[in-house]
Design a protein around this motif. Structure first.
Motif: not given
Length: 267
Positions: A169, A181, A183, A196, A200
């Motif tokens: 996260w 986000i 992932w 991720h 972002w």
């Protein structure tokens, strides 16, 4: 128990006394568990349900410290609810309910549907700012979250993982926008990389660039003060012994909580 220690930190080590700022920046599970124990599981659970409006929590999440302190939830939470919860930090203590649209306007300019964001107070501005300051520091640790930082624009955020790195996260924000986000795979499997965070950054960079935003700082409320020479093992004013131990720093404090006594940890 005698055979199993809990909680453990990612690297398997324990750091002794640390500040909350360092603990959150380093993602220390021990401090999160201790914090929840001090607050109380029921109090925390009710706060998340009633003030942050998580609908995905279940009663089993109150059974121990693990669910709410280190994310070992029964069913997990949605990305939308987790990201929305961060509006209390990004919005100066105000919770802003998520929405899929702001309004619908007819061809002649008449508003057909008005979906103005509903906001409600949760924290003081000072509390929100102190958390934001910590989350800014979390992007300057030399860790996997550092790529999220936007050039010239203040950025705050926090990464998160589940066991065996099956979920990754990142929730972050600037003075202008907030985004989250998640992932992972539909069928959970270990994720080896942290792309991720870079994703972002790239999305948020493009949003700010499109809006012509090249700089910005978080608004600092008048109720906080920068205090120098604080021992981060005691949270009190540092002595020469604190300096020798290498644990002296500068921190923001609420004005009513500014330390006035000297460290009683070092002797």
């Amino acid at each position: 128990s005698d055979k199993y220690k809990w909680p453990t930190n990612y690297d398997g080590s324990y750091s002794g006394l640390v500040s909350v700022k360092k603990a959150l920046s380093w993602s220390l599970n021990t401090t999160a568990a201790r914090g929840l124990k001090l607050v109380g599981v029921t109090t925390s659970f009710d706060f998340m349900k009633n003030s942050l409006h998580f609908t995905t929590l279940v009663e089993a999440d109150k059974a121990s410290l693990a669910p709410l302190s280190v994310g070992a939830l029964t069913d997990g939470v949605t990305l939308r609810e987790m990201t929305t919860a961060y509006t209390v930090f990004a919005g100066g203590g105000m919770y802003s309910k998520y929405r899929s649209y702001s309004k619908v306007v007819s061809y002649d300019g008449k508003t057909l549907l008005d979906n103005t964001a509903k906001r409600e107070p949760v924290f003081s501005e000072e509390t929100a700012y102190l958390i934001t300051d910590i989350l800014e520091a979390a992007l300057n640790t030399g860790g996997s979250s550092d790529p999220a930082e936007l050039k010239g624009i203040a950025t705050a955020g926090k990464s998160g993982t589940t066991s065996f790195f099956k979920d990754r996260w990142f929730i972050g924000y600037t003075p202008y926008y907030l985004g989250g986000i998640w992932w992972g795979y539909d069928t959970p499997n270990t994720l080896e990389n942290t792309r991720h965070v870079q994703m972002w950054h790239d999305v948020m960079e493009q949003i700010h660039s499109t809006k012509g935003i090249t700089s910005g700082e978080f608004t600092r409320p008048g109720g906080v003060k920068w205090v120098k020479n604080v021992c981060w093992k005691s949270g009190k004013l540092a002595t020469e012994l604190c300096t020798q131990d290498g644990c002296v720093g500068n921190f923001w404090f609420k004005k009513e909580n500014i330390p006035t006594k000297y460290c009683d940890v070092h002797h």
